[in-house]
Scaffold this motif. Structure first.
Motif, mmCIF file in Angstrom:
data_model
loop_
_atom_site.group_PDB
_atom_site.id
_atom_site.type_symbol
_atom_site.label_atom_id
_atom_site.label_comp_id
_atom_site.label_asym_id
_atom_site.label_seq_id
_atom_site.Cartn_x
_atom_site.Cartn_y
_atom_site.Cartn_z
ATOM 1 N N LYS B 20 1.991 -7.257 89.799
ATOM 2 C CA LYS B 20 2.705 -6.718 88.569
ATOM 3 C C LYS B 20 2.949 -7.868 87.675
ATOM 4 O O LYS B 20 2.795 -7.607 86.247
ATOM 5 N N GLU B 21 3.497 -8.963 88.315
ATOM 6 C CA GLU B 21 3.949 -9.927 87.302
ATOM 7 C C GLU B 21 2.754 -10.456 86.644
ATOM 8 O O GLU B 21 2.797 -10.850 85.166
ATOM 9 N N TYR B 22 1.630 -10.723 87.225
ATOM 10 C CA TYR B 22 0.398 -11.231 86.851
ATOM 11 C C TYR B 22 -0.054 -10.277 85.560
ATOM 12 O O TYR B 22 -0.607 -10.633 84.565
ATOM 13 N N TYR B 23 -0.042 -8.846 85.878
ATOM 14 C CA TYR B 23 -0.618 -7.985 84.999
ATOM 15 C C TYR B 23 -0.008 -8.315 83.627
ATOM 16 O O TYR B 23 -0.749 -8.269 82.628
ATOM 17 N N SER B 24 1.424 -8.270 83.772
ATOM 18 C CA SER B 24 2.067 -8.387 82.527
ATOM 19 C C SER B 24 1.866 -9.665 81.689
ATOM 20 O O SER B 24 1.627 -9.763 80.657
ATOM 21 N N LEU B 25 1.559 -10.815 82.637
ATOM 22 C CA LEU B 25 1.450 -12.098 81.879
ATOM 23 C C LEU B 25 -0.066 -12.232 81.281
ATOM 24 O O LEU B 25 -0.322 -12.479 80.110
ATOM 25 N N ILE B 26 -1.021 -11.583 81.975
ATOM 26 C CA ILE B 26 -2.408 -11.385 81.261
ATOM 27 C C ILE B 26 -2.256 -10.812 80.168
ATOM 28 O O ILE B 26 -2.682 -10.938 79.089
ATOM 29 N N ASP B 32 -1.515 -12.274 72.696
ATOM 30 C CA ASP B 32 -1.409 -13.502 71.575
ATOM 31 C C ASP B 32 -2.783 -13.889 71.269
ATOM 32 O O ASP B 32 -2.666 -14.531 70.111
ATOM 33 N N GLN B 33 -3.955 -13.698 71.939
ATOM 34 C CA GLN B 33 -5.116 -14.133 71.674
ATOM 35 C C GLN B 33 -5.857 -12.840 70.763
ATOM 36 O O GLN B 33 -6.883 -13.009 70.396
ATOM 37 N N ASN B 34 -5.065 -11.816 70.486
ATOM 38 C CA ASN B 34 -5.496 -10.830 69.785
ATOM 39 C C ASN B 34 -6.886 -10.080 70.413
ATOM 40 O O ASN B 34 -7.621 -9.821 69.744
ATOM 41 N N LEU B 35 -6.699 -10.008 71.736
ATOM 42 C CA LEU B 35 -7.815 -9.573 72.619
ATOM 43 C C LEU B 35 -7.649 -8.060 73.257
ATOM 44 O O LEU B 35 -8.359 -7.661 74.107
ATOM 45 N N GLN B 36 -6.528 -7.652 72.958
ATOM 46 C CA GLN B 36 -5.864 -6.466 73.787
ATOM 47 C C GLN B 36 -6.991 -5.373 73.690
ATOM 48 O O GLN B 36 -6.820 -4.592 74.618
ATOM 49 N N ASP B 37 -7.835 -5.124 72.606
ATOM 50 C CA ASP B 37 -8.438 -4.184 72.575
ATOM 51 C C ASP B 37 -9.904 -4.148 73.245
ATOM 52 O O ASP B 37 -10.510 -3.424 73.443
ATOM 53 N N SER B 38 -10.159 -5.487 73.389
ATOM 54 C CA SER B 38 -11.519 -5.650 73.961
ATOM 55 C C SER B 38 -11.560 -6.205 75.310
ATOM 56 O O SER B 38 -12.581 -6.372 75.902
ATOM 57 N N VAL B 39 -10.701 -6.320 76.112
ATOM 58 C CA VAL B 39 -10.416 -6.491 77.334
ATOM 59 C C VAL B 39 -9.432 -5.731 78.079
ATOM 60 O O VAL B 39 -8.339 -5.524 77.401
ATOM 61 N N GLU B 70 -0.323 -19.274 87.454
ATOM 62 C CA GLU B 70 -0.028 -18.954 86.067
ATOM 63 C C GLU B 70 -0.534 -19.750 85.278
ATOM 64 O O GLU B 70 -1.075 -19.143 83.963
ATOM 65 N N SER B 71 -0.825 -20.959 85.395
ATOM 66 C CA SER B 71 -1.206 -21.910 84.362
ATOM 67 C C SER B 71 -2.664 -21.792 84.283
ATOM 68 O O SER B 71 -3.408 -22.483 83.104
ATOM 69 N N ASP B 72 -3.451 -21.217 85.112
ATOM 70 C CA ASP B 72 -4.999 -21.009 85.071
ATOM 71 C C ASP B 72 -5.239 -19.660 83.929
ATOM 72 O O ASP B 72 -6.431 -19.725 83.391
ATOM 73 N N LEU B 73 -4.253 -18.969 83.814
ATOM 74 C CA LEU B 73 -4.523 -17.792 83.147
ATOM 75 C C LEU B 73 -5.112 -18.107 81.526
ATOM 76 O O LEU B 73 -5.959 -17.572 81.142
ATOM 77 N N LEU B 74 -4.500 -18.884 80.876
ATOM 78 C CA LEU B 74 -4.889 -19.110 79.608
ATOM 79 C C LEU B 74 -6.345 -19.689 79.627
ATOM 80 O O LEU B 74 -7.010 -19.209 78.852
ATOM 81 N N PRO B 75 -6.680 -20.903 80.449
ATOM 82 C CA PRO B 75 -7.920 -21.268 80.416
ATOM 83 C C PRO B 75 -9.034 -20.167 80.897
ATOM 84 O O PRO B 75 -10.094 -19.952 80.234
ATOM 85 N N VAL B 76 -8.742 -19.320 81.651
ATOM 86 C CA VAL B 76 -9.580 -18.088 82.140
ATOM 87 C C VAL B 76 -9.657 -17.212 80.719
ATOM 88 O O VAL B 76 -11.120 -16.988 80.519
ATOM 89 N N ILE B 77 -8.847 -16.895 80.063
ATOM 90 C CA ILE B 77 -8.999 -16.115 78.998
ATOM 91 C C ILE B 77 -9.699 -16.936 77.827
ATOM 92 O O ILE B 77 -10.681 -16.346 77.580
ATOM 93 N N THR B 78 -9.476 -18.018 77.687
ATOM 94 C CA THR B 78 -10.368 -18.629 76.322
ATOM 95 C C THR B 78 -11.694 -19.208 76.839
ATOM 96 O O THR B 78 -12.606 -19.137 76.258
#
Ligand SMILES: Cc1cc2nc3c(=O)[nH]c(=O)nc-3n(C[C@H](O)[C@H](O)[C@H](O)COP(=O)(O)O)c2cc1C
Ligand code: SF4
Ligand code: SF4
Ligand code: FES
Lengths: 189, 580
Positions: B20-26, B32-39, B70-78
């Motif tokens: 749940k926690e990670y779901y919200s974090l992602i 933030d990256q403006n990707l909410q509609d494509s992911v 948690e710190s891996d999430l941003l690299p995973v996204i970018t």
């Protein structure tokens, strides 16, 4: 036995019964009225959290099914309950993995702490406990569920603190309600 | 198609679920990256990995990351989602001993997205069947595949369908059995939750083959997510014209509805299940007549298990002959197991029939949890039996498990070590059956109760030498005279443990000892003075007043007052309390 009716039907119950009536009218007649019964009982169970006597009588009248049959259904299936649910309903997994991992001892301790038997509710209506089949987290057994919260790798020693947590949570919610914020309602499930 | 999907599951053992926690974090990071509609981010029930912390699978591309922090999430996204670059430090290797047919889409697609299913060849088999095949041809394909029912009995699916097809009736039904009774199995739930469309598609192909125009899903009410997903999938299928009248422009019309089970194990038995749909108490009826001749409201009805139906689309798409090449001579295809017990990686696995127990336990399961040796593996749940460690190299299929005194069942597989008492395990399963017996027939109701009280005696030190013979006699009566499978098989766990572990029963009866230390009333607790540091923790924890003493003189445990609750044993930090 179904206890004799003592109280007049409350407004809330009446409006819920009306909903049941609407459900019966719109739900598909599965072959015959009896085929509709299971669905109706599920509807009542979700709406009230249990099967009140008034609702069973109401369905009996609407579908022309004897109350004896409806009562027979209600007692045969574990999922239906004839008593209102506790505020915090505790489920212990009685799946195999949980048993192998020591689930029986959790049950014993819980019974001891709450001083109530299976399917009963504490006098203050706070806690009730029941068993459930495998919750699908066998790898984390034994598993205990309180309303929506799942506790994994349970040991008996954790139980008092968990119960205390809900008692505190409940007190807090009551205070918030008194202050008029009212965002912590427990509508039950 | 540039839309990406991130699947999410916390596979850690022994920690709170962080999904749940990670779901919200992602979601936050995506915004933030403006990707909410494509992911899209989806929480799934099973992702094919166990004990790998938080697991993320990114589609398309099929990269799986484990132990994500948690710190891996941003690299995973970018880097991965935007830059299509695989982060090697997080990537997991897939497990090669498994073969995913039933679970092919579970954890691979978003179960609520219709297009995802279509992209995974969804409804292609249905289209092929209703536009190109005659019902007989469907049955021929199934015959060639050798598929047998996965609900427990292993009856050839083609034969069941063929019976129903040959009966003349203006109305026929097909029912999916999603009551999942085995207390240690949850594969049907995972398939219903993770790939609802494939079960619907399998059911439709069955309906076409037998000539049914109405189907029912009977699902346990305790599986709300499964019910919700099937409901959504049915609505989508109607929307796209795959359900209803004249499907895909053919003469084939089919409607589906959901019925909820209400927590009675016996309702998994097919005649009881039908009674329950009809709005009656779920008690079994004598067979024959079999449901395929006379079922729901007296009409020909085919009842199939969830896993059976999930196999069907693949078989029709790839051909019966293809499926027939997987597995052993008489058991074809794969089987999903809920692998649990004293093993490192618990979870759902899918293996080709004929895989050895050793491969399952040591390669897929990662071996035993503690240093304790393996003792036995239980399969088939309350209708099954135990397989001792001598038979680890036996292949798993219907015939072989039966030969060993167990059954395939619906797929529970529990690995036990030296700390598990098999008399106790037998008692657990028998108790389950006694509690769930509908009480309609005497052999099951009375026999089960009697046998259970004998077992209670044995595990509490009151067993006598004649008990074992008595249990065997009762078992025989239950097998021969019970009305339904519940009573007929309820004694299997007892018989099979008696067969392989008679010595364990004997030591309970004659020496009043439980070597595994499980049977509470056969245990004795003692304080070992040499190890006792006189901390007094046991005294405060014994609510029965069985421990007395003080910090100067040490503590004494009075066996006469001891209820053998074991609390002192657990709290003592110096292992100064002996259990034996
Ligand atoms: C007591 C009892 C419980 C059963 N529970 C289930 C169950 O939960 N799920 C299931 O699919 N089959 C269950 N079965 C088997 C069904 O009766 C039936 O054989 C099966 O659903 C047929 O589907 P299949 O041919 O695809 O295996 C049970 C049988 C008995 C006797
Ligand atoms: S064998 Fe048991 S469960 Fe089956 S019908 Fe008889 S009493 Fe009911
Ligand atoms: S086992 Fe329980 S009852 Fe017996 S001495 Fe220890 S704490 Fe007391
Ligand atoms: S046995 Fe308890 S979660 Fe599966």
């Amino acid at each position: 036995m179904i206890p004799a009716k003592t109280k007049p039907i409350s407004k809330e119950t009446q409006s819920k019964l009306k909903k049941v009536g609407e459900y019966l009218e719109t739900s598909p007649r599965l072959k015959d009225q009896q085929g509709q019964l299971m669905g109706a009982l599920h509807y009542v169970q979700t709406l009230f959290g249990y099967l009140p006597q008034e609702a069973m009588e109401y369905i009996s009248e609407k579908l022309s099914i004897p109350t004896a049959h409806i009562y027979g259904m209600a007692t045969f299936y574990n999922y239906f309950s004839l008593q209102p649910k506790a505020k915090y309903q505790i489920y212990l997994c009685k799946g195999t993995a949980c048993y192998v991992a020591g689930g029986a001892r959790i049950q014993e301790r819980l019974k001891e702490e709450l001083k109530i038997g299976l399917g009963e509710t504490t006098p203050d209506g706070m806690f009730g406990w029941n068993i459930t089949r495998c919750l699908g987290c066998c790898g984390l057994s034994p598993v205990m569920q309180v309303n929506e919260d799942i506790y994994v790798r349970m040991v008996p020693e954790k139980i008092p603190a968990i119960l205390e947590k809900y008692r505190r949570q409940d007190k807090k919610a009551a205070k918030v309600k008194e202050a008029g914020i009212g965002a912590f309602d427990h509508p039950g499930k | 198609m540039d839309k990406k999907i991130v699947l999410l599951k916390d596979t850690s053992i022994g920690a709170a679920d962080k999904t749940k926690e990670y779901y919200s974090l992602i979601l936050n990071l995506l915004r933030d990256q403006n990707l909410q509609d494509s992911v899209q981010v989806v929480r799934v029930a099973d992702i094919g990995f166990y004990d790998q912390g938080l697991v993320l699978k990114i589609l398309p591309g099929q990269v799986t990351y484990g132990r994500v922090q948690e710190s891996d999430l941003l690299p995973v996204i970018t880097e991965t989602i935007q830059g299509n670059k695989v982060l090697d430090r997080l990537a997991l290797e897939p497990n090669e001993k498994q073969l995913r047919i039933v679970l092919r889409n579970c954890g691979q697609i978003d179960p609520e997205n219709f297009d995802d299913y279509i992209a995974a060849d969804g409804y292609a088999a249905l289209k092929k069947v209703i536009t190109e095949y005659k019902p007989e041809q469907v049955i021929e394909q199934l015959k060639a595949s050798g598929l047998r029912g996965r609900g427990g009995a292993g009856y050839p699916t083609w034969m069941k369908w063929n019976f129903a097809r040959q009966v003349k009736a203006e109305q026929k039904y097909i029912v999916c059995n999603g009551d999942e009774g085995d207390p240690g199995a949850y594969m049907d739930r995972s398939v219903l939750e993770g790939d609802p469309h494939s079960v619907i598609e399998g059911m439709m192909i069955g309906a076409y083959a037998i000539g049914a125009s109405q189907g029912y899903f009977y699902i346990r009410a305790e599986y709300p997510l499964a019910v919700e997903r099937i409901q959504k999938a049915i609505a989508q299928a109607y929307e796209y014209g795959l359900l209803g009248k004249n499907i895909l422009g053919t003469d084939f019309s089919f409607d589906v509805e959901i019925r909820l089970g209400a927590g009675a194990f016996v309702c998994g038995e097919e005649t009881a299940l039908l009674a329950s749909i009809e709005g009656k108490r779920g008690t079994p009826q004598p067979r024959p007549p079999y449901p395929s001749i006379k079922g729901l409201w007296g009409k020909p009805t085919v009842i199939n298990n969830v896993e059976t139906l999930a196999n069907i689309p693949v078989i029709l798409l790839k051909g019966g002959a293809w499926f027939g090449k997987i597995g052993t001579e008489k058991s074809k295809g794969t089987k999903v197991f809920a692998l649990t017990g004293k093993i490192k990686n618990s979870g759902l696995i899918e293996v080709p029939m004929g895989t050895t127990i050793r491969d399952i336990v040591y390669h897929i399961g990662g071996g035993m949890l503690a240093s304790k040796g393996i003792k036995a593996v239980q399969t088939g749940g309350p209708s099954g039996g135990v397989i001792p460690k001598e038979f680890l190299d036996e292949p798993v299929d219907y015939e072989n498990l039966q030969k060993l005194g167990s059954i395939m069942g619906s797929g529970g597989m529990i690995v036990m070590d030296e700390d598990d008492c098999l008399v106790d395990i037998a008692k657990f399963y028998l108790k389950f059956c006694v509690e769930e017996s509908c009480g309609k027939c005497a052999p099951c109701r009375i026999g089960g109760f009697q046998m259970l009280s004998l077992l209670e005696n044995i595990t509490s030190g009151k067993g006598t030498a004649s008990d074992l013979a008595k249990m065997r006699r009762i078992a025989l009566a239950m097998q021969k005279a019970s009305l339904c499978g519940l009573g007929q098989t309820a004694s299997n766990p007892v018989l099979s443990t008696l067969k392989y572990f008679a010595a364990e029963y004997k030591s309970h009866i004659e020496d009043k000892k439980c070597v595994a230390g499980k049977c509470r009333y056969l245990l004795n607790y003692q304080i070992i003075p040499e190890k006792c540091k006189k901390c007094g923790l046991c005294l405060t924890n014994c609510v029965f007043g069985a421990i007395t003493g003080n910090r100067e003189q040490g503590y004494i445990l009075d066996p006469a007052k001891c209820t053998k609750c074991g609390r002192c044993y657990e709290v003592c930090k110096f292992k100064a309390i002996n259990k034996g």
